[in-house]
Design an enzyme around this catalytic site. Sequence first.
Site, short mmCIF file in Angstrom:
data_model
loop_
_atom_site.label_atom_id
_atom_site.label_comp_id
_atom_site.label_asym_id
_atom_site.label_seq_id
_atom_site.Cartn_x
_atom_site.Cartn_y
_atom_site.Cartn_z
N ALA A 280 -17.12 -9.80 -37.84
CA ALA A 280 -17.58 -8.99 -38.97
C ALA A 280 -18.98 -8.41 -38.83
O ALA A 280 -19.28 -7.38 -39.43
CB ALA A 280 -17.49 -9.82 -40.26
N PRO A 282 -22.33 -6.43 -38.05
CA PRO A 282 -23.28 -6.75 -39.13
C PRO A 282 -22.75 -6.53 -40.54
O PRO A 282 -23.50 -6.71 -41.50
CB PRO A 282 -24.44 -5.79 -38.84
N CYS A 404 -16.02 0.42 -30.30
CA CYS A 404 -16.96 1.53 -30.31
C CYS A 404 -17.28 1.88 -28.86
O CYS A 404 -18.43 1.87 -28.44
CB CYS A 404 -18.22 1.16 -31.08
#
Length: 486
Positions: A280, A282, A404
């Site tokens: 989770a 930041p 990402c």
Amino acid sequence: MSGGARSNSRGGGAEGVSPARRVAFEVLEAVRTDEAYANLLLPTRISRAGLNRADAAFATELTYGTLRMLGFYDLVLELAADRPTSSIDPAVLDVLRLGVHQLLATRVPTHAAVFEQVALARKVAPKAAGFANAVLRTVSRTSADSWRELVGAGAKDRDDRLARLSSHPAWIVRAFRAALAREGRESELEALLEADNDSPRVNLAVLPGFDDADAETVGGVTLEPDRYSPIGAVTDDPIGVARSSGGRIRVQDEGSQLAALALTRATPIAPGERWLDLCAGPGGKTAVLAAEALGGGAGVVANEAVQARADLVRNAVAGVPIEVDVRVGDGRELDLTALGAPDGFDRILLDAPCTGLGALRRRPEARWRKSPADVAELTKLQGDLFDAAVGALAPGGILAYVTCSPHTAETHGTFGAALARWGDRVEQLDTRAVVVALSRHPLDLDGDPRTVQLWPHRHGTDAMFIALVRRTGADSPVADATVADR
């Protein structure tokens, strides 16, 4: 650079160095010595220094501009100093990098850039002031275009030339080329590299589920809807809007918003569903999950392996009027009973640890910290976390695998290997159809028709990869494809 930022070049401040330049140097030094993240440290240093808006903008331009083009600037410095950068004192090298950025990429007058950087060199290493003056004056006597020709002339091949001129490590250039080639769009490589070196516009997520979630103004400031995310917005003062919203509005890349919404809106939410954000920290995506759960009557558990990052998650969800159960633990070792979901979770977000190559616009220092060796270690971790996540799904539960990074080993490599391991125990969902359906405007997507790869140059987002799967059958949610079987 804006006209306001140029005013910094006129006044020196204490010891002949402007406050903005001192802040930029301090951040570069922390990035180098402490592996700090500029996007987290810079706002703190700006606030501590009490910089006005123009000075803050100049410090931001110096910091990010220098970090983005650091590889190119080092090659310029090696030519100008006639020595490898490894032989230059690291602190002095940071001073010189900041100077080269001002000389080659801004409208700061040459005399101001040289004078203040020499003054800064005198402060950090007094004996190096003369050297700094000579090197920067050498740089200033050649135009930016001519320096590009000189740096490019030393390239070994086309990817090395692109790496030098775009200030990316060559292995990242090759990885981007391969990812684009998978979509038949290799010709976009230079546009992608250029986008990585542009300053991205700050996006806001207007969290749903609040009474005034659809408001078009906040504190008198007008919000303009984002192009794709149904909860996204932009405005001229995004930081001020976020700070004054009481947690309802936060800074978040549009790609991250789409990744979280792909999970929450893949199917209608049934009241009582249990959701897990497996990695989770930041907490930005956790906040979106929490807001969506608030409207749908679901419960959210957030797991994070590192205590400090778990604290960031708690802060991120503090403004959402729903209780999020934040836990600290290894995501590969889940105790479903202890997490309050003995029968498994209905939705799990696996925003997997990755190289972060998709966010180089916002975290430019990441390109200099990662290496090809990191990819193998991370794909192993991603696979282990994927197995744990599928094992924690209730029958019919949905998993969103997100990175990402567009590196094919971390996207299709990890995901494809996981699908092969789980066989008919998981069903791949049409992720593209889900994301296209929730997007405000059509998305230019290519490649695998059932996954989504976003791009900075094409969509203006981070390069997020999104893939959805559903757990099939009525077998136990306890993982039956263990790491030992792999």
